[in-house]
Scaffold this motif. Structure first.
Motif, PDB file in Angstrom:
ATOM      1  N   LEU A   1       1.726   6.211  -7.044  1.00 40.21           N
ATOM      2  CA  LEU A   1       0.530   7.173  -7.459  1.00 40.21           C
ATOM      3  C   LEU A   1       1.038   8.697  -7.541  1.00 40.21           C
ATOM      4  O   LEU A   1       0.631   9.481  -8.323  1.00 40.21           O
ATOM      5  N   LEU A   2       1.803   9.056  -6.408  1.00 40.31           N
ATOM      6  CA  LEU A   2       1.987  10.467  -6.183  1.00 40.31           C
ATOM      7  C   LEU A   2       3.291  10.687  -7.348  1.00 40.31           C
ATOM      8  O   LEU A   2       3.153  11.867  -8.080  1.00 40.31           O
TER       9      LEU A   2
ATOM     10  N   SER B   1       1.051   4.227  -3.256  1.00 40.13           N
ATOM     11  CA  SER B   1       0.740   5.510  -2.674  1.00 40.13           C
ATOM     12  C   SER B   1       1.924   6.241  -3.252  1.00 40.13           C
ATOM     13  O   SER B   1       1.864   7.446  -3.829  1.00 40.13           O
TER      14      SER B   1
ATOM     15  N   LEU C   1       0.908  -1.291  -0.138  1.00 49.22           N
ATOM     16  CA  LEU C   1       0.050   0.042   0.096  1.00 49.22           C
ATOM     17  C   LEU C   1       0.781   1.430  -0.183  1.00 49.22           C
ATOM     18  O   LEU C   1       0.800   2.261  -0.744  1.00 49.22           O
TER      19      LEU C   1
END
Length: 68
Positions: free
Chosen positions: A22-23, A19, A15
């Protein structure tokens, strides 16, 4: 380390990896140029590296491999 804790720790790491990636994708989206293959390779490689280490930890049941 129990099997449940092993899976929970690896899901938490996945996870965090999701994240962060995705950033990075968002940062590429703010840029003016198009996103090519050379920008996708490090993102895909991070998931490949995670999955290789996950499989190594899953195959080796002793504590030393899981802690490494």
């Amino acid at each position: 380390m129990s099997k449940k804790a092993f899976h929970v720790y690896n899901i938490i790491i996945l996870l965090l990896l999701l994240s962060f990636n995705l950033l990075v994708l968002l940062a590429y989206g703010f840029g003016e140029g198009r996103m090519g293959v050379s920008q996708l390779v490090p993102i895909a490689l991070s998931f490949v590296i995670w999955s290789v280490f996950y499989l190594i930890q899953f195959a080796r049941s002793n504590r030393t491999w899981r802690m490494a």
